[in-house]
Write a protein that holds these residues in place. Structure first.
Motif, PDB file in Angstrom:
ATOM      1  N   TYR A  67       3.949  -1.781  11.898  1.00  0.00           N
ATOM      2  CA  TYR A  67       4.507  -0.454  12.154  1.00  0.00           C
ATOM      3  C   TYR A  67       4.373  -0.280  13.665  1.00  0.00           C
ATOM      4  CZ  TYR A  67       3.383   0.116   7.132  1.00  0.00           C
ATOM      5  OH  TYR A  67       3.283  -0.040   5.761  1.00  0.00           O
ATOM      6  N   SER A 120      -0.390  -3.492   8.352  1.00  0.00           N
ATOM      7  CA  SER A 120      -0.901  -3.638   6.992  1.00  0.00           C
ATOM      8  C   SER A 120      -1.072  -5.135   6.763  1.00  0.00           C
ATOM      9  CB  SER A 120       0.103  -3.041   6.012  1.00  0.00           C
ATOM     10  OG  SER A 120      -0.253  -3.340   4.682  1.00  0.00           O
ATOM     11  N   ARG A 151     -10.003  -3.240   1.401  1.00  0.00           N
ATOM     12  CA  ARG A 151     -10.210  -3.213  -0.044  1.00  0.00           C
ATOM     13  C   ARG A 151      -9.842  -4.555  -0.629  1.00  0.00           C
ATOM     14  NH1 ARG A 151      -5.573  -1.310   1.819  1.00  0.00           N
ATOM     15  NH2 ARG A 151      -3.802  -1.041   0.436  1.00  0.00           N
ATOM     16  N   ASP A 183      -8.228  -7.266  -3.130  1.00  0.00           N
ATOM     17  CA  ASP A 183      -7.029  -7.436  -3.930  1.00  0.00           C
ATOM     18  C   ASP A 183      -7.443  -7.393  -5.399  1.00  0.00           C
ATOM     19  OD1 ASP A 183      -4.038  -8.320  -3.770  1.00  0.00           O
ATOM     20  OD2 ASP A 183      -4.937  -9.554  -5.335  1.00  0.00           O
ATOM     21  N   PRO A 184      -6.692  -6.663  -6.230  1.00  0.00           N
ATOM     22  CA  PRO A 184      -7.118  -6.510  -7.631  1.00  0.00           C
ATOM     23  C   PRO A 184      -7.023  -7.816  -8.427  1.00  0.00           C
ATOM     24  CG  PRO A 184      -5.275  -5.021  -7.105  1.00  0.00           C
ATOM     25  CD  PRO A 184      -5.466  -5.908  -5.927  1.00  0.00           C
ATOM     26  N   SER A 185      -6.234  -8.780  -7.940  1.00  0.00           N
ATOM     27  CA  SER A 185      -6.018  -9.997  -8.731  1.00  0.00           C
ATOM     28  C   SER A 185      -6.656 -11.227  -8.111  1.00  0.00           C
ATOM     29  CB  SER A 185      -4.517 -10.279  -8.871  1.00  0.00           C
ATOM     30  OG  SER A 185      -3.800  -9.113  -9.148  1.00  0.00           O
ATOM     31  N   HIS A 220      -7.143  -6.494   1.584  1.00  0.00           N
ATOM     32  CA  HIS A 220      -6.124  -5.755   2.328  1.00  0.00           C
ATOM     33  C   HIS A 220      -6.836  -4.924   3.380  1.00  0.00           C
ATOM     34  CE1 HIS A 220      -3.048  -6.723  -0.699  1.00  0.00           C
ATOM     35  NE2 HIS A 220      -4.088  -6.732  -1.518  1.00  0.00           N
ATOM     36  N   LYS A 262       3.658 -12.482  -8.584  1.00  0.00           N
ATOM     37  CA  LYS A 262       2.835 -11.824  -7.551  1.00  0.00           C
ATOM     38  C   LYS A 262       3.689 -10.913  -6.684  1.00  0.00           C
ATOM     39  CE  LYS A 262      -0.632 -13.000  -4.006  1.00  0.00           C
ATOM     40  NZ  LYS A 262      -1.849 -12.660  -4.743  1.00  0.00           N
ATOM     41  N   ILE A 304       3.087  -8.207  -3.233  1.00  0.00           N
ATOM     42  CA  ILE A 304       2.282  -7.474  -2.245  1.00  0.00           C
ATOM     43  C   ILE A 304       3.260  -6.589  -1.477  1.00  0.00           C
ATOM     44  CG2 ILE A 304       0.866  -7.643  -0.157  1.00  0.00           C
ATOM     45  CD1 ILE A 304      -0.131 -10.341  -1.204  1.00  0.00           C
ATOM     46  N   SER A 326       3.919  -3.231   1.241  1.00  0.00           N
ATOM     47  CA  SER A 326       3.494  -2.213   2.204  1.00  0.00           C
ATOM     48  C   SER A 326       4.657  -1.244   2.363  1.00  0.00           C
ATOM     49  CB  SER A 326       3.177  -2.848   3.563  1.00  0.00           C
ATOM     50  OG  SER A 326       2.082  -3.726   3.445  1.00  0.00           O
ATOM     51  N   GLU A 386      -0.885   4.249  -4.381  1.00  0.00           N
ATOM     52  CA  GLU A 386      -0.930   2.786  -4.462  1.00  0.00           C
ATOM     53  C   GLU A 386      -1.161   2.337  -5.898  1.00  0.00           C
ATOM     54  OE1 GLU A 386      -2.501   2.420   0.163  1.00  0.00           O
ATOM     55  OE2 GLU A 386      -3.956   2.286  -1.477  1.00  0.00           O
ATOM     56  N   MET A 419       1.229   0.098  -8.491  1.00  0.00           N
ATOM     57  CA  MET A 419       0.702  -1.113  -9.122  1.00  0.00           C
ATOM     58  C   MET A 419       0.797  -1.009 -10.652  1.00  0.00           C
ATOM     59  SD  MET A 419      -2.322  -1.195  -6.275  1.00  0.00           S
ATOM     60  CE  MET A 419      -3.558  -2.229  -7.032  1.00  0.00           C
ATOM     61  N   LEU A 479       0.829  -9.141 -14.150  1.00  0.00           N
ATOM     62  CA  LEU A 479       1.356  -9.275 -12.779  1.00  0.00           C
ATOM     63  C   LEU A 479       0.257  -9.040 -11.744  1.00  0.00           C
ATOM     64  CD1 LEU A 479       4.004  -9.577 -11.023  1.00  0.00           C
ATOM     65  CD2 LEU A 479       4.112  -7.077 -11.038  1.00  0.00           C
ATOM     66  N   SER A 480       0.195  -9.923 -10.770  1.00  0.00           N
ATOM     67  CA  SER A 480      -0.705  -9.719  -9.634  1.00  0.00           C
ATOM     68  C   SER A 480       0.031  -8.834  -8.631  1.00  0.00           C
ATOM     69  CB  SER A 480      -1.040 -11.092  -9.020  1.00  0.00           C
ATOM     70  OG  SER A 480      -1.578 -10.923  -7.741  1.00  0.00           O
ATOM     71  N   ILE A 481      -0.443  -7.614  -8.448  1.00  0.00           N
ATOM     72  CA  ILE A 481       0.277  -6.683  -7.560  1.00  0.00           C
ATOM     73  C   ILE A 481      -0.695  -5.812  -6.785  1.00  0.00           C
ATOM     74  CG2 ILE A 481       0.673  -5.129  -9.530  1.00  0.00           C
ATOM     75  CD1 ILE A 481       3.198  -4.128  -7.995  1.00  0.00           C
ATOM     76  N   ALA A 482      -0.429  -5.640  -5.503  1.00  0.00           N
ATOM     77  CA  ALA A 482      -1.233  -4.751  -4.668  1.00  0.00           C
ATOM     78  C   ALA A 482      -0.308  -4.009  -3.713  1.00  0.00           C
ATOM     79  CB  ALA A 482      -2.266  -5.538  -3.875  1.00  0.00           C
ATOM     80  N   ALA A 483      -0.625  -2.737  -3.455  1.00  0.00           N
ATOM     81  CA  ALA A 483       0.211  -1.898  -2.596  1.00  0.00           C
ATOM     82  C   ALA A 483      -0.627  -1.252  -1.493  1.00  0.00           C
ATOM     83  CB  ALA A 483       0.884  -0.816  -3.422  1.00  0.00           C
ATOM     84  N   THR A 484      -0.002  -1.090  -0.334  1.00  0.00           N
ATOM     85  CA  THR A 484      -0.534  -0.258   0.744  1.00  0.00           C
ATOM     86  C   THR A 484       0.541   0.778   1.046  1.00  0.00           C
ATOM     87  OG1 THR A 484      -1.751  -2.129   1.669  1.00  0.00           O
ATOM     88  CG2 THR A 484      -1.373  -0.244   3.137  1.00  0.00           C
ATOM     89  N   TYR A 499       6.422  -8.783  -0.435  1.00  0.00           N
ATOM     90  CA  TYR A 499       6.230 -10.228  -0.596  1.00  0.00           C
ATOM     91  C   TYR A 499       6.134 -10.532  -2.089  1.00  0.00           C
ATOM     92  CZ  TYR A 499       3.863 -14.736  -0.838  1.00  0.00           C
ATOM     93  OH  TYR A 499       3.535 -16.034  -1.136  1.00  0.00           O
ATOM     94  N   GLU A 540       5.982 -13.757  -5.233  1.00  0.00           N
ATOM     95  CA  GLU A 540       5.951 -15.168  -5.633  1.00  0.00           C
ATOM     96  C   GLU A 540       6.608 -15.277  -7.003  1.00  0.00           C
ATOM     97  OE1 GLU A 540       1.944 -16.734  -5.243  1.00  0.00           O
ATOM     98  OE2 GLU A 540       1.909 -16.253  -3.098  1.00  0.00           O
TER      99      GLU A 540
END
Lengths: 348, 348
Positions: free
Chosen positions: A156, A252, A306, A308-310, A316, B150, B152, B154, B218, B222, B234-239, B254, B256
């Protein structure tokens, strides 16, 4: 005249050049003689520094006679034309453009990360890209303690990274956009065919595109990070985005480390004592880094760490710094200071 | 009066409520009777819709008598208090708040992705979070063809996602910030203790924090993505980050995929023919999605698709959409249209 170095600032009238001069004074850099250089257009202007009025001179090869340290921040073409002229006259060049960054014989240095690379210098030292510097400052302590194998970063980035004309464009556009008349001329890339508004917008293009679909800014972050951290095998990808902020880049960042079972608290502990880093990470108190508050500050601010949940090895985080200071002017001065500390720049 | 449904819009005076009404007209939704409901404060106001003046009524349980479809967008507490009252009176509720989204018995629907889930409805259907909707629209065709394991993400989220008061705050602040007097009162979270400027800033907090260090926004992205796409593993993470943009959320994503050796051109081909997606991906022509140009448009815009340099199954992309339209009002109307198509909402 007091004892000290003869210092040249090339691009002295630009946004970064001005910050370099500010930081030279603020940090009491031991100079006895200051040469302010710029393009022919700016030559003859008066600039006051620490109560003394200097006349800006045109940057020519001969202007570097007798110079010990030359800070270049006048664009890649000026560095390509004059950096070697300066170093051949005995100056050590600290270059803030991308001209020599990926050159095999040019160290690319963030002092907190790879100060030792300065000993390999042959007259030119490159200052990395602003978005790279703040990221490697946060990642290096992590790499040292836990190993690092993957980085995915979305940026950003503030408009001041594109110079004073981009700052002006955002300011003027913030008014013009109300009449739906943004009239973009500078961003995303001045020399490019198309321009887009930045006020009330975000632009996923910084610098021009490579045939890979990545922009040069993204490739800079990817390649420079590997070089500075000496991890050629690092898996790294960047998405670089311009946002309507004057100063302060935010990032990020997702990382994967080598060591298993590291906790968020351990990472916080590590970064809270790392050089040049301020940890701002108390979600319960809504404490996290933001560009509005990082502008005009020297440090790299890190927060929102934090897991990553997986992925037990995945984390992150959110990294913010003033792109004109640690991202440019401050890092350049710190390189010069390190050259003195390491005995590379001989005492005068 | 022509044949059609009795439709209620709860939160008719709000940013999303207004867009719902606009889209009902624009898409010729077959209504014969329109009830505009709001809080006691807004009751009694006049609203003109398609040349007819309506008086806004207070949203009470009895206001839903005879209603066939009720669109709720007046905040989670209103939905919790009244959605079941409406459905017990025979209405199908399409709820744009987070109140029932993760409820086991409530379908969470983006028609392009999981229209079939509507058949499991028991009176309430949830409209997902704005940032989730646009992402799953782009990811679902990819999942169907290549598998998805997967994500990821932002985000770069516009202030209109936080309502009309946040739009006003950004507008007023854009002036006040020049005098360094931003006086923030709404963002990042109105009810939170601390407020930060959004003009000239980015804020890495949307909604409140969970003890995990993730924000609820977030966690919504997810959890809702897993539910809508039916990929619990699903492997997922958000910012999630707020940027100074009025309307239009952007996302750096991103992914996979399962299948090997898929090319960028194959992904582009796939998305260019996907429903509700406009591919904007010609870097050589500086063509990519941006919120300034996506505002007031129905589609989800996807571009900057490129392969991860280190992972043959990894891709990066940039997804932009109008958070008040596909992210809220439009998707709600499309749910109602799908209810008719699927024969769930009986013809009247």
């Amino acid at each position: 005249m007091s004892q000290g170095y003869t210092v040249a600032v090339v691009g002295a009238t630009g946004a970064v050049g001005q910050k370099i001069i500010e930081k030279l004074i603020e940090r009491s850099f031991p100079y006895s003689n200051l040469k302010l250089l710029a393009s022919k257009n700016s030559a003859g202007k008066n600039l006051e520094v620490n109560g003394i009025t200097y006349i800006v001179e045109e940057a020519t090869p001969d202007a570097f006679e007798g110079v010990d340290v030359a800070f270049f921040s006048a664009g890649g073409s000026v560095s390509k034309a004059l950096a070697k002229e300066a170093s051949s006259r005995g100056a050590i060049v600290i270059d803030n453009t991308s001209a020599f960054r990926m050159d095999k014989d040019t160290p690319l240095v963030v002092p907190e990360v790879n100060k030792q690379a300065l000993h390999e210098q042959t007259g030119i030292i490159a200052n990395p890209n602003c978005s790279t510097i703040q990221m490697v400052c946060a990642l290096e302590p992590i790499r040292q303690h836990y190993g690092l194998n993957k980085v995915i970063v979305s940026t950003y980035q503030a408009v001041s990274g594109a110079g004073a004309s981009a700052i002006n464009e955002l300011t003027v556009q913030s008014e013009a956009i109300k009449e739906n008349n943004p009239n973009p001329e500078i961003l995303p890339v001045k020399s490019a065919e198309k321009h887009y508004p930045i006020a009330g917008n975000v632009i996923p293009q910084i610098d021009v595109f490579d045939e890979s679909g990545y922009t040069l800014e993204e490739l800079k972050m990817m390649n420079e990070t590997k070089k500075i951290m000496s991890i050629p095998e690092l898996s790294i990808a960047a998405t670089c985005v311009r946002v309507p902020v004057i100063t302060g880049h935010s990032e990020s960042v997702y990382i994967e480390i080598d060591q298993e079972n590291v906790t968020v608290d351990e990472l916080k502990q590590l970064l809270s004592s790392a050089k040049g880093i301020t940890l701002q990470d108390s979600p319960e108190q809504q404490q996290y880094p933001m560009p509005y508050f990082a502008a005009n500050k020297d440090d790299v601010f890190v927060g929102r760490i934090r897991k990553d949940p997986s992925n037990n090895n995945g984390f992150h985080m959110w990294i913010v710094s003033d792109n004109l200071l640690k991202g440019a002017a401050l890092n350049s001065i710190q390189i010069a200071e390190a050259l003195i500390e390491e005995g590379i720049l001989k005492e005068v």
